[in-house]
Design an enzyme around this catalytic site. Structure first.
Site, PDB file in Angstrom:
ATOM      1  N   GLU A  70       0.838  -1.211   0.000  1.00  0.00           N
ATOM      2  CA  GLU A  70       0.000   0.000   0.000  1.00  0.00           C
ATOM      3  C   GLU A  70       0.869   1.255   0.000  1.00  0.00           C
ATOM      4  O   GLU A  70       0.664   2.172   0.795  1.00  0.00           O
ATOM      5  CB  GLU A  70      -0.982  -0.022   1.179  1.00  0.00           C
ATOM      6  CG  GLU A  70      -1.899  -1.232   1.147  1.00  0.00           C
ATOM      7  CD  GLU A  70      -3.126  -1.102   2.058  1.00  0.00           C
ATOM      8  OE1 GLU A  70      -3.227  -0.113   2.791  1.00  0.00           O
ATOM      9  OE2 GLU A  70      -3.988  -2.001   2.003  1.00  0.00           O
TER      10      GLU A  70
ATOM     11  N   GLU B  92      -5.214  -8.789  -0.084  1.00  0.00           N
ATOM     12  CA  GLU B  92      -5.944  -8.908   1.184  1.00  0.00           C
ATOM     13  C   GLU B  92      -7.417  -8.808   0.828  1.00  0.00           C
ATOM     14  O   GLU B  92      -7.795  -7.978   0.005  1.00  0.00           O
ATOM     15  CB  GLU B  92      -5.594  -7.764   2.158  1.00  0.00           C
ATOM     16  CG  GLU B  92      -4.163  -7.791   2.649  1.00  0.00           C
ATOM     17  CD  GLU B  92      -3.787  -6.566   3.488  1.00  0.00           C
ATOM     18  OE1 GLU B  92      -4.651  -5.713   3.760  1.00  0.00           O
ATOM     19  OE2 GLU B  92      -2.602  -6.476   3.856  1.00  0.00           O
TER      20      GLU B  92
END
Ligand SMILES: *[C@@H]1O[C@H](CO)[C@@H](O)[C@H](O)[C@H]1NC(C)=O
Length: 570
Positions: free
Chosen positions: A120, A279
């Site tokens: 991220e 995820e």
């Protein structure tokens, strides 16, 4: 093998055409931001016991990597955001050294199959944006130098907010600040190396941010779908919609390697790399009430079922979406895509910020968080049908403790606690007028209302969860869930299959020859199943919805000789 080649071979040698494709795969994120986790060797046993075949870790911890050796479990390791600038600059062959000591040193005993470069980055370390693709390329070059470029893919997980807009799916576009500068060269790189983009998805966030969105659409339950007016496709899960939004966004990126200007989707094979879910998370606690063990279970059961069984025949038969004419493995926009998903996360992690702690499949003591554990081999849940569950008061704590808990449970100013009007003097459940009976009534109302989370039957030790309807329990306003016959047979069948699906109602009684088989009609069978599911779910809000196929009635329905119960039956 490329899809094109497969099709050509298939045409020449039809038998090859029926060779099962690789198919989708479900893994878990093994995060360790916690003080109380089992040691890695025990964790590996837990993975094996559950048939989990892939894990993603957030570093290259030697003990973890050694514990995963000779298990056949595929492992994605991470070069962290902290290491990323070093890999981008690559002084003194940093990337080669890193791959040597963190990948090559364990491979092939430990089946490392992916390196995530950062995590991220756009969200957590945006000052590194411009270094991301160079770092990925240096790691790739190092893997190639060591002869591992085919076995180990380089990627990076991005957060879903890299898209703006992301709805409807066909409008999906990468944010301006990263689209041309980072995503375009990254997608070229992923395409050239046969790798995939990773995206971290948390669909419940979009649900919370979108007033009026059906929770059934979030949780893979039967629902009416959401139309993408841009593409004309109807989506039956937020999961599909978010994934397609990423595909559409990739297709809009110009490609430097393309000779003719144009969009990627015009090229063969879709023209984009695959998207893997780095995820895929749903909280089991908190987050405005959407986080409960049951909701998280529904989400993960639907997710794993779609990944492992597809959206075709079987999936439709389990009601995750209505029957469709053609067999579909992937999403509406990418019907043939294989889905690869890492569930976030293996454990609840107590050292994370409070909002991020409760995403685990397991507690640190290795007990499952969900009422029915996920079946990682077939998808859905294992452990048989839903079991009834009630909260009763525990006489042993004494009247004073019961009174205190009763006061708490009945303090319903915010509407989230028990409705205690029926146990007031003169009301239908006032008798028997004992603290124990009143507390049991209030505790159970509170527990059912709160989605049967364990903590909703605690009451400082005054409550106990039981699986039998307590005898003599008072029910002032019984209700039943039956079929709304106005909906068509297709939708009815999908809802029936969902209600009788894994981890849902026990439909033994409507099988041929059983107690409620007659009358042998779809409406009768679906009414039995809907009611059973509704009672098993404690008549919680939304559990008689079935995309409009169910309606709640206050009069005992009678269908042939089959009496529909107003309490949960096993
Ligand atoms: C399902 O229902 C049947 C018939 O009522 C019962 O015999 C059986 O034990 C139930 N199964 C489970 C797993 O609860």
């Amino acid at each position: 093998m490329s899809r094109l080649l497969l099709i050509l071979l298939g045409a020449a040698l039809p038998i090859l055409f029926f060779t099962p494709s690789e198919g989708g795969e479900v893994g878990v994120c093994y995060g360790r931001v916690a003080t109380d986790l089992p040691d890695p060797a025990s964790v590996v046993q837990l993975l094996k016991k559950n048939g989990i075949t892939m894990v993603r870790i957030y570093d290259t911890d030697p003990t973890v990597l050694r514990s995963l050796a000779n298990t056949n479990i595929k492992v994605t390791v991470e070069l962290t955001n902290e290491e990323l600038p070093l890999a981008a600059a690559d002084q003194n062959n940093f990337a080669l050294q890193w791959v040597q000591s963190n990948v090559k040193a364990y491979y092939p005993a430990t089946l490392i199959n992916g390196v995530t470069v950062g995590n991220e980055v756009f969200k957590e370390a945006s000052q590194l944006n411009s270094q991301l693709v160079p770092a990925m390329k240096n790691v790739q070059a190092a893997l190639a130098k060591l002869g591992m470029a085919d076995a180990v893919k380089v990627t990076t997980p991005i957060a879903f907010d890299a898209l703006n807009p992301s709805f409807p799916p066909s409008a999906g576009t990468f944010r301006d600040d990263i689209a041309l500068s980072v995503m375009s060269p990254m997608v070229d790189f992923l395409q050239q190396t046969g790798s995939y983009l990773m995206v971290n998805f948390y669909p419940y966030l979009a649900y919370l941010a979108t007033p009026g969105m059906s929770i059934d659409y979030l949780l893979f339950r039967p629902n009416n779908g959401v139309l993408d007016t841009g593409s004309g496709q109807t989506y039956f899960s937020l999961f599909d919609a978010q994934l397609d939004a990423v595909y559409y966004a990739m297709e809009k990126l110009p490609s430097s390697s393309m000779h003719v200007g144009g969009m990627r989707k015009l090229t063969a094979g879709g023209g984009t790399p695959e998207v893997h879910h780095g995820e895929e998370g749903h909280p089991n606690k908190g987050h405005g009430g959407v986080g409960t063990p049951q909701n998280a279970q529904d989400f993960m059961a639907g997710l794993t079922h779609q990944v492992l069984q597809g959206n075709s025949g079987t999936a439709a038969a389990n009601g995750h979406r209505p029957l469709t004419a053609s067999a579909v493995r992937g999403t509406p926009h990418r019907p043939n895509a294989d889905l690869n998903v890492y569930i976030f996360a293996l454990f609840n992690e107590n050292n994370k910020p409070e909002d991020d702690q409760d995403f685990g499949l397991f507690y640190p003591n290795q007990q499952p968080v969900y009422p029915n554990p996920i079946d990682f081999v077939h998808g859905g849940t294992s452990g048989g049908p839903l079991q009834p569950s009630y909260c009763v008061a525990n006489a042993a704590v004494g009247d004073a403790a019961l009174q205190a808990a009763l006061d708490f449970a009945c303090d319903n100013r915010d509407g989230n606690r028990a409705d205690c009007s029926a146990i007031q003097p003169g009301q239908p459940c006032f008798e028997p007028d004992t603290k124990l009976a009143h507390a049991s009534y209030a505790f159970n109302d509170y527990y059912q209302k709160n989605g049967r989370v364990k903590s909703a039957c605690d009451f400082s030790g005054a409550g106990t969860i039981v699986n039998q309807a307590p005898s003599g329990a008072c029910d002032p306003s019984p209700s039943w869930c039956v079929v709304n016959a106005a909906v068509g047979d297709t939708r009815l069948q999908a809802a029936l299959d969902y209600a009788c699906g894994p981890g849902a109602a026990n439909c033994t009684d409507i099988q041929p020859g059983a107690r409620c088989f007659d009358p042998d009609t779809k409406v009768a069978h679906a009414s039995f199943a809907f009611n059973s599911y509704y009672q098993l779910r404690g008549r919680a809000t939304g559990t008689c919805d079935f995309a409009g196929a169910g309606i709640i009635v206050q009069q005992a329905p009678k269908i042939g000789n089959c009496v529909l119960p107003s309490t949960a039956m096993r």
